[in-house]
Scaffold this motif. Sequence first.
Motif, PDB file in Angstrom:
ATOM      1  N   TRP A 166       0.815  -1.139   0.000  1.00  0.00           N
ATOM      2  CA  TRP A 166      -0.091  -0.069   0.196  1.00  0.00           C
ATOM      3  C   TRP A 166       0.873   1.345  -0.012  1.00  0.00           C
ATOM      4  O   TRP A 166       0.224   2.246  -0.279  1.00  0.00           O
ATOM      5  CB  TRP A 166      -1.024   0.049   1.204  1.00  0.00           C
ATOM      6  CG  TRP A 166      -0.284  -0.149   2.532  1.00  0.00           C
ATOM      7  CD1 TRP A 166      -0.239  -1.716   3.141  1.00  0.00           C
ATOM      8  CD2 TRP A 166       0.595   0.521   3.318  1.00  0.00           C
ATOM      9  NE1 TRP A 166       0.467  -1.720   4.138  1.00  0.00           N
ATOM     10  CE2 TRP A 166       0.806  -0.332   4.465  1.00  0.00           C
ATOM     11  CE3 TRP A 166       1.177   1.945   3.396  1.00  0.00           C
ATOM     12  CZ2 TRP A 166       1.646   0.098   5.586  1.00  0.00           C
ATOM     13  CZ3 TRP A 166       1.611   2.232   4.437  1.00  0.00           C
ATOM     14  CH2 TRP A 166       1.944   1.511   5.466  1.00  0.00           C
ATOM     15  N   SER A 199       4.051   3.811  -4.719  1.00  0.00           N
ATOM     16  CA  SER A 199       3.527   4.990  -5.413  1.00  0.00           C
ATOM     17  C   SER A 199       2.655   4.751  -6.468  1.00  0.00           C
ATOM     18  O   SER A 199       1.793   5.924  -6.859  1.00  0.00           O
ATOM     19  CB  SER A 199       4.872   5.907  -6.049  1.00  0.00           C
ATOM     20  OG  SER A 199       5.343   5.181  -7.177  1.00  0.00           O
ATOM     21  N   ASP A 250      -3.477   2.900  -6.150  1.00  0.00           N
ATOM     22  CA  ASP A 250      -4.680   3.616  -6.033  1.00  0.00           C
ATOM     23  C   ASP A 250      -5.216   4.178  -4.557  1.00  0.00           C
ATOM     24  O   ASP A 250      -4.972   3.288  -3.773  1.00  0.00           O
ATOM     25  CB  ASP A 250      -5.921   3.027  -6.817  1.00  0.00           C
ATOM     26  CG  ASP A 250      -7.134   3.716  -6.741  1.00  0.00           C
ATOM     27  OD1 ASP A 250      -7.444   4.542  -7.431  1.00  0.00           O
ATOM     28  OD2 ASP A 250      -7.920   3.535  -6.087  1.00  0.00           O
ATOM     29  N   PRO A 251      -5.383   5.305  -4.254  1.00  0.00           N
ATOM     30  CA  PRO A 251      -5.800   5.812  -3.159  1.00  0.00           C
ATOM     31  C   PRO A 251      -6.907   4.958  -2.273  1.00  0.00           C
ATOM     32  O   PRO A 251      -6.792   4.804  -1.116  1.00  0.00           O
ATOM     33  CB  PRO A 251      -6.117   7.351  -3.367  1.00  0.00           C
ATOM     34  CG  PRO A 251      -5.603   7.825  -4.444  1.00  0.00           C
ATOM     35  CD  PRO A 251      -5.431   6.428  -5.411  1.00  0.00           C
ATOM     36  N   GLN A 252      -7.994   4.893  -3.153  1.00  0.00           N
ATOM     37  CA  GLN A 252      -8.864   4.012  -2.621  1.00  0.00           C
ATOM     38  C   GLN A 252      -8.519   2.543  -2.039  1.00  0.00           C
ATOM     39  O   GLN A 252      -8.977   2.022  -0.968  1.00  0.00           O
ATOM     40  CB  GLN A 252     -10.178   3.612  -3.541  1.00  0.00           C
ATOM     41  CG  GLN A 252     -10.924   5.191  -3.420  1.00  0.00           C
ATOM     42  CD  GLN A 252     -11.591   5.447  -2.129  1.00  0.00           C
ATOM     43  OE1 GLN A 252     -11.124   6.642  -1.553  1.00  0.00           O
ATOM     44  NE2 GLN A 252     -12.484   4.622  -1.693  1.00  0.00           N
ATOM     45  N   ARG A 272      -5.443   1.806  -1.124  1.00  0.00           N
ATOM     46  CA  ARG A 272      -4.484   2.080  -0.145  1.00  0.00           C
ATOM     47  C   ARG A 272      -5.329   2.086   1.043  1.00  0.00           C
ATOM     48  O   ARG A 272      -4.983   1.435   2.114  1.00  0.00           O
ATOM     49  CB  ARG A 272      -3.772   3.546  -0.472  1.00  0.00           C
ATOM     50  CG  ARG A 272      -2.560   3.305   0.252  1.00  0.00           C
ATOM     51  CD  ARG A 272      -2.067   5.053   0.375  1.00  0.00           C
ATOM     52  NE  ARG A 272      -1.782   5.423  -1.090  1.00  0.00           N
ATOM     53  CZ  ARG A 272      -0.727   5.156  -1.838  1.00  0.00           C
ATOM     54  NH1 ARG A 272       0.289   4.273  -1.298  1.00  0.00           N
ATOM     55  NH2 ARG A 272      -0.669   5.423  -2.922  1.00  0.00           N
ATOM     56  N   ARG A 273      -6.317   2.809   1.215  1.00  0.00           N
ATOM     57  CA  ARG A 273      -7.239   3.125   2.357  1.00  0.00           C
ATOM     58  C   ARG A 273      -7.645   1.638   2.624  1.00  0.00           C
ATOM     59  O   ARG A 273      -7.862   1.355   3.957  1.00  0.00           O
ATOM     60  CB  ARG A 273      -8.254   3.977   2.248  1.00  0.00           C
ATOM     61  CG  ARG A 273      -9.028   4.266   3.198  1.00  0.00           C
ATOM     62  CD  ARG A 273     -10.202   5.416   3.101  1.00  0.00           C
ATOM     63  NE  ARG A 273      -9.436   6.827   3.260  1.00  0.00           N
ATOM     64  CZ  ARG A 273      -9.543   7.431   2.031  1.00  0.00           C
ATOM     65  NH1 ARG A 273      -9.857   6.707   0.818  1.00  0.00           N
ATOM     66  NH2 ARG A 273      -9.132   8.637   2.158  1.00  0.00           N
ATOM     67  N   ASP A 333      -6.356   9.814   6.363  1.00  0.00           N
ATOM     68  CA  ASP A 333      -5.978  10.706   5.039  1.00  0.00           C
ATOM     69  C   ASP A 333      -4.700  10.348   4.588  1.00  0.00           C
ATOM     70  O   ASP A 333      -3.792  10.991   4.744  1.00  0.00           O
ATOM     71  CB  ASP A 333      -5.877  12.091   5.944  1.00  0.00           C
ATOM     72  CG  ASP A 333      -5.616  13.197   4.904  1.00  0.00           C
ATOM     73  OD1 ASP A 333      -5.816  12.934   3.722  1.00  0.00           O
ATOM     74  OD2 ASP A 333      -5.238  14.355   5.503  1.00  0.00           O
ATOM     75  N   VAL A 334      -5.121   9.397   3.665  1.00  0.00           N
ATOM     76  CA  VAL A 334      -3.994   8.928   2.911  1.00  0.00           C
ATOM     77  C   VAL A 334      -3.092   9.731   1.835  1.00  0.00           C
ATOM     78  O   VAL A 334      -2.106   9.554   1.537  1.00  0.00           O
ATOM     79  CB  VAL A 334      -4.112   7.642   2.216  1.00  0.00           C
ATOM     80  CG1 VAL A 334      -4.840   6.445   2.965  1.00  0.00           C
ATOM     81  CG2 VAL A 334      -5.362   7.949   0.961  1.00  0.00           C
ATOM     82  N   GLU A 335      -3.961  10.637   1.536  1.00  0.00           N
ATOM     83  CA  GLU A 335      -3.712  11.730   0.470  1.00  0.00           C
ATOM     84  C   GLU A 335      -2.343  12.559   1.124  1.00  0.00           C
ATOM     85  O   GLU A 335      -1.278  12.886   0.618  1.00  0.00           O
ATOM     86  CB  GLU A 335      -4.580  12.753   0.179  1.00  0.00           C
ATOM     87  CG  GLU A 335      -5.498  12.117  -1.062  1.00  0.00           C
ATOM     88  CD  GLU A 335      -6.279  11.129  -0.352  1.00  0.00           C
ATOM     89  OE1 GLU A 335      -6.673  11.297   0.873  1.00  0.00           O
ATOM     90  OE2 GLU A 335      -7.377  10.636  -0.894  1.00  0.00           O
ATOM     91  N   PHE A 392       0.997  10.628   1.220  1.00  0.00           N
ATOM     92  CA  PHE A 392       1.523  10.607  -0.041  1.00  0.00           C
ATOM     93  C   PHE A 392       1.410  11.729  -0.974  1.00  0.00           C
ATOM     94  O   PHE A 392       0.729  11.653  -1.867  1.00  0.00           O
ATOM     95  CB  PHE A 392       0.854   9.324  -0.720  1.00  0.00           C
ATOM     96  CG  PHE A 392       1.049   8.094  -0.105  1.00  0.00           C
ATOM     97  CD1 PHE A 392       2.092   7.182  -0.405  1.00  0.00           C
ATOM     98  CD2 PHE A 392       0.102   7.605   0.861  1.00  0.00           C
ATOM     99  CE1 PHE A 392       2.272   6.145   0.312  1.00  0.00           C
ATOM    100  CE2 PHE A 392       0.157   6.598   1.521  1.00  0.00           C
ATOM    101  CZ  PHE A 392       1.438   5.819   1.513  1.00  0.00           C
ATOM    102  N   LEU A 447       2.052  11.867  -4.925  1.00  0.00           N
ATOM    103  CA  LEU A 447       1.413  11.000  -5.843  1.00  0.00           C
ATOM    104  C   LEU A 447       0.974  12.073  -6.988  1.00  0.00           C
ATOM    105  O   LEU A 447       0.553  11.661  -8.038  1.00  0.00           O
ATOM    106  CB  LEU A 447       0.023  10.496  -5.269  1.00  0.00           C
ATOM    107  CG  LEU A 447       0.228   9.379  -4.225  1.00  0.00           C
ATOM    108  CD1 LEU A 447      -1.169   9.106  -3.717  1.00  0.00           C
ATOM    109  CD2 LEU A 447       0.725   8.238  -4.970  1.00  0.00           C
TER     110      LEU A 447
END
Length: 331
Positions: free
Chosen positions: A67, A70, A73-75, A77-78, A251-253, A256, A259
């Motif tokens: 996860w 780079s 995908d953010p979804q 990853r969460r 808040d994964v964004e 990263f 990205l």
Amino acid sequence: MAAASSQTDLRLVVLGRTQEGKRPAVSTILSLQDSEQGPEGESIQQCSKHRGEAAGRQVVVISSPAWFSSDCDPQDRRRHISSFIASSSPGAHAFLLCVPVNQPADAETKALDVLEELLGPFAVSSNTIILFTHTEELEEDERLEDYLVTWRKDLGALVERCGHRYHTLETRGGEEEERRAVEELLEKVEQAVKESGAPHFSCRLYEEVEERVREKQEELVKERRGEDVTEEDMEAVREEAEASIDNLNVDVESFFPSLSISPSSSPPSFLWLLWEKITNWMRRLPKVVRKEALLGAFVGLFVGGPFGGMMGAAVGSVAVEVGRRKTQKNK
């Protein structure tokens, strides 16, 4: 039949890049056949959880997809983060970060950075162990610790961040030595837990997840058996409740920010491509000259320009000759 109690199991979370030793590590710890881990592609796409006995201990091994990559995908990853935390709740005893010795450590450095951001600094400094893979690339008489000190200070920096804890499960001595390697790993896990002063790692996020898991357990039991809820009933639906936790408010964004940068333009990707070319070329060389050639290649890479190329070639040639003479002398 109720699963073994999650409170008494030794919970290990295996992290690492795709196909860089995670699957063999899980197999070795729990003596699993590949078929017992499920299809290869499936294990890459989702978190897997395996339970068994190792070195006289009840162990749960959770293998998580990459996860921190780079290109994740953010979804996804969460979902991956939610899954590995829920599967190892109420808290992991150790995070095992698989690190290949034959590649640069930029991805693993990022993994430790994110683990610190996500779970706090003690997750890395107190409860993470570097698990080196691809050690067959080392020469037969070369010790891993010597390789780290002499050739790979970037890998040594990872080890230092993790309280100087590292291990490898790869051996050349057959099943008996492999079993001993597993036992030594679990001893290192238990020593890390003892030094941390807590029964297992925990933090605000783990506490939040454990509360949600317990609520889901109670809900499932009441749906099926009414108001009379026992701990045995709760434990029987534990893994089902864990599987329902798939979208934590993380808040994964913010973890990263890179990205938004094109991978093709970022320096780590450029160095990665160079490293791939160098190591692919090295694999075709005899082992006696591999490290010397790598040394020359790195001199050329970091000095740069025509002068760097000439200097790298000279350094590599001298190192190769010294290595050959040393080999002849020892025969």
